[in-house]
Design an enzyme around this catalytic site. Structure first.
Site, PDB file in Angstrom:
ATOM      1  N   GLY A 225      -1.738  -7.780 -32.154  1.00  0.00           N
ATOM      2  CA  GLY A 225      -3.225  -7.809 -31.308  1.00  0.00           C
ATOM      3  C   GLY A 225      -4.155  -8.416 -31.830  1.00  0.00           C
ATOM      4  O   GLY A 225      -5.219  -8.730 -31.240  1.00  0.00           O
ATOM      5  N   GLY A 226      -4.188  -8.811 -33.253  1.00  0.00           N
ATOM      6  CA  GLY A 226      -5.132  -9.347 -33.802  1.00  0.00           C
ATOM      7  C   GLY A 226      -5.724 -10.787 -33.206  1.00  0.00           C
ATOM      8  O   GLY A 226      -7.038 -11.051 -33.015  1.00  0.00           O
ATOM      9  N   LYS A 227      -4.652 -11.533 -33.329  1.00  0.00           N
ATOM     10  CA  LYS A 227      -4.910 -12.919 -32.569  1.00  0.00           C
ATOM     11  C   LYS A 227      -5.300 -12.818 -30.936  1.00  0.00           C
ATOM     12  O   LYS A 227      -6.115 -13.632 -30.377  1.00  0.00           O
ATOM     13  CB  LYS A 227      -3.925 -14.023 -32.650  1.00  0.00           C
ATOM     14  CG  LYS A 227      -3.838 -14.491 -33.871  1.00  0.00           C
ATOM     15  CD  LYS A 227      -2.789 -15.592 -34.029  1.00  0.00           C
ATOM     16  CE  LYS A 227      -1.377 -15.201 -34.303  1.00  0.00           C
ATOM     17  NZ  LYS A 227      -0.980 -14.386 -35.539  1.00  0.00           N
TER      18      LYS A 227
ATOM     19  N   CYS B 162       4.373 -17.700 -39.114  1.00  0.00           N
ATOM     20  CA  CYS B 162       3.734 -17.095 -40.455  1.00  0.00           C
ATOM     21  C   CYS B 162       4.884 -17.392 -41.626  1.00  0.00           C
ATOM     22  O   CYS B 162       5.163 -16.754 -42.231  1.00  0.00           O
ATOM     23  CB  CYS B 162       3.265 -15.876 -40.380  1.00  0.00           C
ATOM     24  SG  CYS B 162       2.388 -15.203 -42.042  1.00  0.00           S
TER      25      CYS B 162
END
Length: 531
Positions: free
Chosen positions: A342-344, A462
């Site tokens: 959930g960072g992005k 990534c």
């Protein structure tokens, strides 16, 4: 079981396995007696830091534990102070990064194949070798502490062997050992030489070489030199990178929350980034209140690219009509389709909220979906509409043409973040990529299906590996179902417009960020627009 019994139960290994292990290409497989002896290896309270580091190495190998989770747990159990905990972390991460070179050094110093050394002693020699050759610790102190550890665990006999080997290792500096070990490899086998010199599996070195050749930065330059720089950067600890969630907190206010000992730098790529060291991120009040998150700058660049790429037609009209007075259900929608943890999602939602646009997230794993919900708690309640738990491969069928912007951050090999996961380089296999590519293509197709006409899709991994990046996009766009409906955008132009000045490819199209150029994770970003 006593030390002699454990030593006598080493498993037989084939010559092929021995060769791979000596080159550091796979984890050292420990004797089967380990599991039975774990009860006798419990770390006592107030244990010595090297004893904790030794146990961490054993568990990482035999239980496939993750170092970032295991090391803090063991340090807390042993009630280590800050300095000793930092020492344990340095030793464990250092050994895991450099064991592809450490193990050949041990074998050379011992004048025997690594497989002929007691499995329980190898990690002791690894941590001793790393301290002796990579850390600024007096050689006699390293030798004495390593021998003492062996003696306390396995008696005088094995301590004597450890003493003899450490005496040989300490006698030469790291550069001499490196030159000696590498010189034994055929000079025509440059990939193998780089693999041992920088402690990576050979197949990863070859994959990075191909990624660089396709990336479009320096077609006339020395690709092997670029790969060497990548591998060297891969072995350096990464700074913690924070992402401000829009205007929730200023850079100055965030800096004021950090302790004096913390080293703070502005982000190199993203205007929302702040790089910090010397502080535990969990102790920063702004993180506790979800006003910022921990997110690498490569990921931040991917989020910014999606948010600022130009939409057209219906999608453009829809976004321009997304005023605060319009009900949430009628506003334009963005989607993070593979959202966990959930960072992005949080960064994208904060950018969307500034335009009164809402974001939905999707994460099929219930645990990771809950992490997404936790990461967005600090955002305004209307910023994120729903966190779905669909299988992403079929999301486009459920939500066909519902979103103006869709992020497909596909599950990948993670070879772009090896500096953060030191043990991962030894666990990954070439066949892992083969298993992932079909899923990645399915997810990209699903993301395109979920995007309305004129909307934008960002395909992100990534990983710089060609099979997971350029080839996936090429194959999907070659599919007759999508060939006339989707166009490739110039990601280079978008990043040049929305990020800080950075090295970018010499041609338009997709962008791969490389750690030796951008000091971020190695992130691939491709922007597509649905006609």
């Amino acid at each position: 079981m006593n030390a002699q019994g454990r030593a006598g139960q080493r498993q037989h290994r084939s010559a092929k396995t021995l060769n791979r292990r000596a080159q550091g290409q796979e984890p050292h497989q420990q004797a089967s007696s380990r599991g039975a002896s774990q009860a006798s290896r419990k770390i006592p309270r107030h244990a010595d830091a090297r004893r904790v580091a030794y146990e961490a190495l054993l568990r990482i190998d035999e239980q496939h534990s993750f170092s970032n989770l295991l090391v803090p747990k063991l340090c807390a159990h042993a009630q280590l102070g800050t300095a000793d905990s930092a020492l344990v972390t340095d030793i464990v991460y250092g050994v895991l990064r450099w064991r592809g070179l450490i193990r050949p050094i041990i074998a050379a110093a011992a004048h025997r194949a690594l497989d002929d050394i007691d499995d329980m002693i190898v990690p002791i020699l690894e941590l001793g070798t790393y301290q002796a050759l990579w850390m600024e610790i007096a050689p006699h102190a390293v030798g004495a502490s390593t021998v003492a550890l062996a003696k306390s665990l396995y008696g005088k006999g094995r301590a004597g062997f450890v003493n003899a080997v450490m005496h040989q290792i300490i006698a030469k500096p790291l550069q001499t050992w490196q030159s000696m070990i590498v010189s034994r490899i055929d000079s025509h086998n440059q990939f193998e030489r780089l693999a041992v010199r920088y402690s990576h599996p050979k197949w990863i070195v070859e994959a990075l070489y191909q990624a660089w050749k396709h990336a479009g930065y320096d077609e006339e330059g020395d690709a092997m030199a670029a790969v060497s720089s990548m591998l060297e950067e891969d072995n350096q600890p990464a700074m913690v990178t924070l992402a401000r969630h829009g205007q929730a907190i200023s850079q100055e206010d965030l800096q004021a929350q950090l302790p004096r000992r913390a080293v703070v730098q502005e982000g190199l790529l993203s205007p929302y980034a702040l790089r910090v060291s010397g502080v535990n991120p969990a102790q920063i009040p702004a993180i506790q209140h979800k006003l910022i998150g921990v997110e690498d700058e490569g990921s931040q660049c991917a989020a910014l690219a999606l948010a600022h790429a130009s939409v057209e037609g219906q999608a453009s009209d829809f976004e321009q009509q997304s005023l605060a007075s319009i009900p949430i259900s009628a506003r334009a929608h963005w989607l993070d389709m593979c959202a966990g943890p959930g960072g992005k999602t949080a960064l994208i939602a904060s950018l969307a909220a500034e335009r009164n646009i809402v974001v939905s997230a999707n994460e099929p794993s219930a645990h990771r979906a809950n992490l997404v919900r936790s990461n967005i708690e600090g955002l305004p309640s209307e910023a994120v509409d729903t966190v779905y738990e669909y299988d992403g491969r079929y999301f486009g069928e459920h939500m066909r043409e519902q979103f103006t912007r869709v992020l497909v951050d596909a599950p990948c090999s993670g070879l772009g973040a090896l500096r953060r996961r030191p043990e991962a380089r030894w666990r990954k296999k070439p066949e892992d990529i083969d298993d992932l590519t079909q899923l990645q293509a399915q997810l990209l197709r699903s993301g395109i299906d979920a995007t309305m006409s004129g909307g934008v899709i960002a395909y992100v991994t990534c990983s710089p590996v060609v099979e997971e990046t350029v080839q996936i996009v090429d194959d999907v766009l070659a599919d007759p179902q999508y060939a006339q409906r989707v166009e490739r955008l110039d990601t280079t132009e978008v990043l040049r417009r929305v990020c800080k000045p950075m090295p970018l490819p010499n041609r338009p199209g997709d962008v791969t960020l490389f750690e030796h150029l951008h000091h971020s994770d190695q992130m691939f970003i491709s922007l597509l627009r649905k006609r």
